[in-house]
Design a protein around this motif. Structure first.
Motif, PDB file in Angstrom:
ATOM      1  N   CYS A 314      13.116  17.301   2.925  1.00  0.00           N
ATOM      2  CA  CYS A 314      12.479  15.993   3.121  1.00  0.00           C
ATOM      3  C   CYS A 314      12.708  15.518   4.546  1.00  0.00           C
ATOM      4  CB  CYS A 314      13.022  14.957   2.139  1.00  0.00           C
ATOM      5  SG  CYS A 314      14.752  14.479   2.430  1.00  0.00           S
ATOM      6  N   ALA A 315      11.862  14.580   4.980  1.00  0.00           N
ATOM      7  CA  ALA A 315      12.141  13.818   6.198  1.00  0.00           C
ATOM      8  C   ALA A 315      12.981  12.622   5.780  1.00  0.00           C
ATOM      9  CB  ALA A 315      10.844  13.369   6.846  1.00  0.00           C
ATOM     10  N   ALA A 316      13.893  12.210   6.608  1.00  0.00           N
ATOM     11  CA  ALA A 316      14.825  11.157   6.175  1.00  0.00           C
ATOM     12  C   ALA A 316      15.367  10.381   7.361  1.00  0.00           C
ATOM     13  CB  ALA A 316      15.977  11.782   5.387  1.00  0.00           C
ATOM     14  N   TRP A 317      16.042   9.282   7.000  1.00  0.00           N
ATOM     15  CA  TRP A 317      16.914   8.567   7.925  1.00  0.00           C
ATOM     16  C   TRP A 317      18.342   8.830   7.475  1.00  0.00           C
ATOM     17  CZ3 TRP A 317      15.024   6.537  12.215  1.00  0.00           C
ATOM     18  CH2 TRP A 317      13.677   6.150  12.261  1.00  0.00           C
ATOM     19  N   ILE A 318      19.219   9.145   8.412  1.00  0.00           N
ATOM     20  CA  ILE A 318      20.628   9.347   8.078  1.00  0.00           C
ATOM     21  C   ILE A 318      21.494   8.597   9.087  1.00  0.00           C
ATOM     22  CG2 ILE A 318      20.087  11.670   7.220  1.00  0.00           C
ATOM     23  CD1 ILE A 318      22.157  12.402   9.724  1.00  0.00           C
ATOM     24  N   THR A 319      22.737   8.394   8.706  1.00  0.00           N
ATOM     25  CA  THR A 319      23.732   7.844   9.621  1.00  0.00           C
ATOM     26  C   THR A 319      25.002   8.674   9.508  1.00  0.00           C
ATOM     27  OG1 THR A 319      22.873   5.593   9.384  1.00  0.00           O
ATOM     28  CG2 THR A 319      25.100   5.819  10.270  1.00  0.00           C
ATOM     29  N   SER A 320      25.340   9.376  10.574  1.00  0.00           N
ATOM     30  CA  SER A 320      26.588  10.132  10.581  1.00  0.00           C
ATOM     31  C   SER A 320      27.758   9.166  10.603  1.00  0.00           C
ATOM     32  CB  SER A 320      26.644  11.053  11.801  1.00  0.00           C
ATOM     33  OG  SER A 320      27.912  11.655  11.925  1.00  0.00           O
ATOM     34  N   GLN A 321      28.750   9.433   9.776  1.00  0.00           N
ATOM     35  CA  GLN A 321      29.911   8.541   9.703  1.00  0.00           C
ATOM     36  C   GLN A 321      30.970   8.866  10.759  1.00  0.00           C
ATOM     37  OE1 GLN A 321      29.883   5.845   7.612  1.00  0.00           O
ATOM     38  NE2 GLN A 321      27.786   6.608   7.371  1.00  0.00           N
ATOM     39  N   ALA A 322      30.949  10.097  11.268  1.00  0.00           N
ATOM     40  CA  ALA A 322      31.985  10.463  12.250  1.00  0.00           C
ATOM     41  C   ALA A 322      31.601  11.740  12.983  1.00  0.00           C
ATOM     42  CB  ALA A 322      33.331  10.651  11.549  1.00  0.00           C
ATOM     43  N   LYS A 323      32.038  11.823  14.233  1.00  0.00           N
ATOM     44  CA  LYS A 323      31.941  13.075  14.990  1.00  0.00           C
ATOM     45  C   LYS A 323      33.320  13.728  14.951  1.00  0.00           C
ATOM     46  CE  LYS A 323      31.451  15.207  19.483  1.00  0.00           C
ATOM     47  NZ  LYS A 323      31.502  15.052  20.949  1.00  0.00           N
ATOM     48  N   LEU A 324      33.402  14.866  14.285  1.00  0.00           N
ATOM     49  CA  LEU A 324      34.677  15.551  14.125  1.00  0.00           C
ATOM     50  C   LEU A 324      34.730  16.772  15.045  1.00  0.00           C
ATOM     51  CD1 LEU A 324      35.002  15.420  10.216  1.00  0.00           C
ATOM     52  CD2 LEU A 324      35.649  13.709  11.924  1.00  0.00           C
ATOM     53  N   ASP A 325      35.954  17.174  15.352  1.00  0.00           N
ATOM     54  CA  ASP A 325      36.207  18.246  16.304  1.00  0.00           C
ATOM     55  C   ASP A 325      36.613  19.519  15.566  1.00  0.00           C
ATOM     56  OD1 ASP A 325      38.607  19.691  17.916  1.00  0.00           O
ATOM     57  OD2 ASP A 325      37.078  18.990  19.310  1.00  0.00           O
ATOM     58  N   TYR A 326      36.010  20.651  15.957  1.00  0.00           N
ATOM     59  CA  TYR A 326      36.312  21.935  15.319  1.00  0.00           C
ATOM     60  C   TYR A 326      37.819  22.191  15.215  1.00  0.00           C
ATOM     61  CZ  TYR A 326      31.518  23.881  15.500  1.00  0.00           C
ATOM     62  OH  TYR A 326      30.180  24.142  15.295  1.00  0.00           O
ATOM     63  N   GLN A 327      38.499  22.049  16.343  1.00  0.00           N
ATOM     64  CA  GLN A 327      39.906  22.430  16.378  1.00  0.00           C
ATOM     65  C   GLN A 327      40.764  21.501  15.518  1.00  0.00           C
ATOM     66  OE1 GLN A 327      40.604  25.261  17.630  1.00  0.00           O
ATOM     67  NE2 GLN A 327      38.634  25.570  18.650  1.00  0.00           N
ATOM     68  N   LEU A 328      40.489  20.186  15.593  1.00  0.00           N
ATOM     69  CA  LEU A 328      41.288  19.232  14.825  1.00  0.00           C
ATOM     70  C   LEU A 328      41.039  19.391  13.327  1.00  0.00           C
ATOM     71  CD1 LEU A 328      40.917  16.026  17.053  1.00  0.00           C
ATOM     72  CD2 LEU A 328      42.793  17.691  17.006  1.00  0.00           C
ATOM     73  N   VAL A 329      39.795  19.602  12.947  1.00  0.00           N
ATOM     74  CA  VAL A 329      39.485  19.824  11.533  1.00  0.00           C
ATOM     75  C   VAL A 329      40.153  21.098  11.042  1.00  0.00           C
ATOM     76  CG1 VAL A 329      37.638  20.353   9.895  1.00  0.00           C
ATOM     77  CG2 VAL A 329      37.334  18.511  11.561  1.00  0.00           C
ATOM     78  N   SER A 330      40.110  22.150  11.859  1.00  0.00           N
ATOM     79  CA  SER A 330      40.747  23.419  11.479  1.00  0.00           C
ATOM     80  C   SER A 330      42.253  23.233  11.314  1.00  0.00           C
ATOM     81  CB  SER A 330      40.445  24.499  12.519  1.00  0.00           C
ATOM     82  OG  SER A 330      39.073  24.807  12.555  1.00  0.00           O
ATOM     83  N   ASP A 331      42.862  22.530  12.249  1.00  0.00           N
ATOM     84  CA  ASP A 331      44.308  22.264  12.146  1.00  0.00           C
ATOM     85  C   ASP A 331      44.631  21.574  10.821  1.00  0.00           C
ATOM     86  OD1 ASP A 331      44.756  23.354  14.632  1.00  0.00           O
ATOM     87  OD2 ASP A 331      44.832  21.431  15.676  1.00  0.00           O
ATOM     88  N   TRP A 332      43.821  20.579  10.471  1.00  0.00           N
ATOM     89  CA  TRP A 332      44.081  19.816   9.248  1.00  0.00           C
ATOM     90  C   TRP A 332      43.854  20.658   8.002  1.00  0.00           C
ATOM     91  CZ3 TRP A 332      40.990  18.180   5.129  1.00  0.00           C
ATOM     92  CH2 TRP A 332      41.617  17.277   4.249  1.00  0.00           C
ATOM     93  N   LEU A 333      42.793  21.457   7.986  1.00  0.00           N
ATOM     94  CA  LEU A 333      42.528  22.300   6.830  1.00  0.00           C
ATOM     95  C   LEU A 333      43.597  23.383   6.669  1.00  0.00           C
ATOM     96  CD1 LEU A 333      38.650  22.663   7.086  1.00  0.00           C
ATOM     97  CD2 LEU A 333      39.913  21.541   5.241  1.00  0.00           C
ATOM     98  N   ASP A 334      44.119  23.882   7.797  1.00  0.00           N
ATOM     99  CA  ASP A 334      45.170  24.898   7.731  1.00  0.00           C
ATOM    100  C   ASP A 334      46.490  24.310   7.246  1.00  0.00           C
ATOM    101  OD1 ASP A 334      43.491  26.896   8.591  1.00  0.00           O
ATOM    102  OD2 ASP A 334      44.098  26.780  10.691  1.00  0.00           O
ATOM    103  N   GLU A 335      46.876  23.144   7.788  1.00  0.00           N
ATOM    104  CA  GLU A 335      48.145  22.500   7.418  1.00  0.00           C
ATOM    105  C   GLU A 335      47.951  20.984   7.395  1.00  0.00           C
ATOM    106  OE1 GLU A 335      51.946  24.188   8.926  1.00  0.00           O
ATOM    107  OE2 GLU A 335      50.648  25.207  10.377  1.00  0.00           O
TER     108      GLU A 335
END
Length: 666
Positions: A314-335
């Protein structure tokens, strides 16, 4: 008396004509040497000596016709030599070079390792010749060639100053000029307005908690994700893609410019966008807390990672809630407890965990039902304000990279299926597996190494040419302890290309693949957006231009070459003061001249000359066909072997690194 002289001259001319007609001739390409002489390499594989005086009439790489003569060498043996006569194809037309004054007059030395001859010339009107100094980088055109009719020397015309001698950013400007690529993002002055077709209805999905996950420095964010677990197991995944087609109308100035560029160009420390920055970095970028237009795929994924139902677009309107960083997200998912960064909310934490779980299951599904590329690290060049390389950092692909990648693969496969079924056209990524004319060689190699099908049968040409057969072979190759056979077989594979009709992508192990997840960066993705919109509003899209696939494939190849060329230059600069140091490396290419290795720490390619591998050349065989190096009839090195090397020479002007082997880490 006068009549007798004329008659003698006529006879002499006739005799010369007969001798000329009787002289054998050969076509080939000129190969120069550093010692002034050269060779004519003929298509039949034979090589003919060109003397230093005759080499002054040609340039390395020229395709010529030459007269063959029998001459006695210093040892008294007869050999055939080539005398250049006719220019078929010059090696230089438009080229990049450096200014070098010769006796005060302007000359240009081509930027090529085999072309070090200053070529006299002049500047075009409007370019101040007096302002050009030795070492300046310029664009030049070869106007005269000694083998052209009425020409008796080389002469060039300088049309553009690229960079001054001391400009630290010369690698970027020179390589961009060499490949005729733009230096800056498009400049299109207009008031950007969203222009949806009247029939297009955008769903309001702003209530969904989308997030983007990118590198910290990314500005052109073109994908956002949202996920929820399903009651019956598995997940509902929403993939939202930025919608530049809402601003860039077909045939508009921005569209024409994007089509010409085809891709955003990512060079070390410099990005040259396909779209104007007000679009790529602002209006079309899925920035946090900002309502943006998007095209969205809702994907139902089973607990085992398989697409469970027909995707919804579909075509849509969205609003991203946050811009997350690869490295920080990976750190959190790992530990999660030890990480310095924490999600903003329990909802965001749950989203990331579900995305990681989906990626894990999807990856396992692809290992069994499709193919998975081996992961390789990226290398990021760190520059100071003056453009000097101060570090090269290894960036491994981590869990956050994989979860985004798996989501994009799902979305692209879903669109490829829709385009194939509903429209029969699109911009598809294709890969044919092994080239048809190489099948016999591949089958012979598989038999020699004892590889059988999963069913225990001998591979045959028909099975090898099928998607199932290629996937079968690739899984077996991936399971081998050594990558040598895989590396040998890859030389028989075709290249990935773009097609306007559905076709398999053997490299991914899928029946069709079409990307639409990077429309800010890829013109083909932008076109697929337009096709998707046409389907959404049930209108017949315009047929795609037949020449488009070839043009996009060519542009992609040129961009990759430019990126590689800039990196090679920066590697040479960075390693220039590290001569004598040792490095861990992996062999990735072998030919009769030696081998090439890639440094593990930073990805630089280093040439190891055969003369440094073993002192007695008669006892050494560097076999590119077999992918190994033999010394005294024993295999000592093979493709993909790990070795230790010493960097012995860095030629910055030629962007070349040379080393010698220290030891093998087999």
């Amino acid at each position: 008396m006068q009549n007798a002289l004329l008659k003698n001259n006529d006879l002499l001319a006739q005799l010369k004509g007969q001798l000329r007609a009787a002289t054998p001739r050969i076509e080939g390409r000129v190969k120069g040497t550093e010692k002034g002489f050269g060779f004519l390499e003929a298509e039949d594989g034979k090589s003919y000596f060109i003397s230093p005086p005759n080499m002054k009439k040609v340039l390395h790489g020229d395709r010529i016709q030459a007269a063959l003569h029998e001459e006695q060498d210093r040892k008294g043996e007869m050999k055939q030599t080539a005398e250049p006569e006719t220019l078929i194809e010059p090696s230089l037309t438009r080229f990049i070079g450096r200014i070098q004054r010769v006796q005060g007059k302007l000359a240009v030395v081509p930027d090529h390792p085999q072309l070090n001859q200053p070529l006299k010339g002049k500047t075009v009107s409007g370019l101040d010749e007096a302002s050009l100094t030795d070492g300046d980088w310029v664009v030049a055109h070869l106007e005269r060639h000694p083998l052209k009719p009425k020409d008796n020397s080389f002469f060039v015309e300088v049309t553009e100053l690229i960079a001054k001698d001391q400009d630290h950013y010369a690698p970027w400007w020179v390589i961009l000029a060499r490949h005729a690529l733009p230096k800056d993002q498009p400049e299109i002055n207009q008031a950007w307005q969203l222009e949806d077709p009247a029939e297009l209805v955008r769903e309001d999905l702003t209530h969904l908690p989308f997030v983007t996950i990118d590198s910290a420095q990314t500005k052109d964010m073109d994908d956002a994700l949202c996920i929820r677990p399903r009651a019956d197991g598995g997940w509902t995944l929403w993939v939202a893609i930025a919608d530049p087609s809402a601003y860039v109308a077909e045939g508009s100035p921005a569209d024409i410019e994007a089509k010409a560029r085809a891709f955003t160009l990512y060079l070390p420390a410099r990005t040259i966008t396909m779209l104007p920055k007000p679009l790529s970095d602002d209006l079309c970028s899925l920035m946090p807390k900002v309502r943006r237009p998007a095209l969205v795929a809702r994907l139902e994924v089973a607990a085992d990672g398989q697409l469970a139902d027909t995707p919804h677009f579909c075509a849509a309107w969205i609003t991203s809630q946050a811009k997350l960083d690869y490295q920080l997200v990976s750190d959190w998912l790992d530990e999660p407890k030890a990480a310095s960064w924490q999600p903003d909310s329990e909802e965001q934490a749950a989203q990331l965990q579900h995305l990681a779980q989906l990626a894990q299951q999807r990856l396992a599904w692809r290992h069994t039902h499709a193919l998975v590329f081996k992961e390789t690290p990226d290398y990021r060049f760190v520059l100071d304000e003056a453009g000097q390389v101060i570090d090269i950092q290894t960036e491994e692909r981590r869990v956050a990279h994989r979860l985004v990648e798996e989501a994009m693969l799902l979305a692209n496969l879903a669109l490829a299926d829709l385009l194939s079924r509903e429209l029969g056209q699109g911009v598809f990524n294709t890969h044919v597996g092994f080239e048809a004319d190489q099948a016999e060689q591949v089958l012979k190699l598989l038999e020699e190494n004892g590889l059988k099908t999963e069913a225990g049968q001998t591979f045959d040409a028909e099975y090898l040419a099928s998607l199932a057969g290629f996937c079968d072979l690739r899984r077996q190759l991936d399971a081998l302890p050594s990558g040598w056979l895989d590396a040998r077989l890859r030389k028989y594979q075709g290249f990935s290309l773009l097609s306007l009709t559905p076709a398999p992508h053997f490299g991914l192990g899928v029946s069709a693949y079409a990307t639409w997840t990077s429309p800010i960066r890829k013109y083909g993705d932008l076109l697929n957006h337009r096709l998707l919109k046409a389907w959404l509003i049930q209108t017949q899209p315009h047929p795609l231009d037949d020449q488009l696939a070839e043009a996009l494939s060519s542009a992609r190849k040129i961009n990759r070459m430019a990126e590689r060329d800039v990196k090679d230059w920066l590697y040479a600069r960075f390693l220039a003061d590290q001569v004598g140091q040792s490095f861990a490396a992996q062999i990735f290419s072998i030919n009769r001249g030696g081998m090439k290795v890639r440094l593990v720490d930073n990805g630089a390619a280093v040439f190891i000359p055969a003369s440094t591998i073993h002192a007695n050349r008669d006892e050494l065989i560097c076999d590119g066909e077999q992918g190994w190096v033999m010394i005294q009839d024993q295999i000592h090195y093979r493709l993909t072997d790990q070795v230790q090397i010493e960097l012995t020479e860095v030629r910055v002007d030629q962007r070349a690194l040379v080393g010698r082997l220290i030891s093998s880490n087999e």
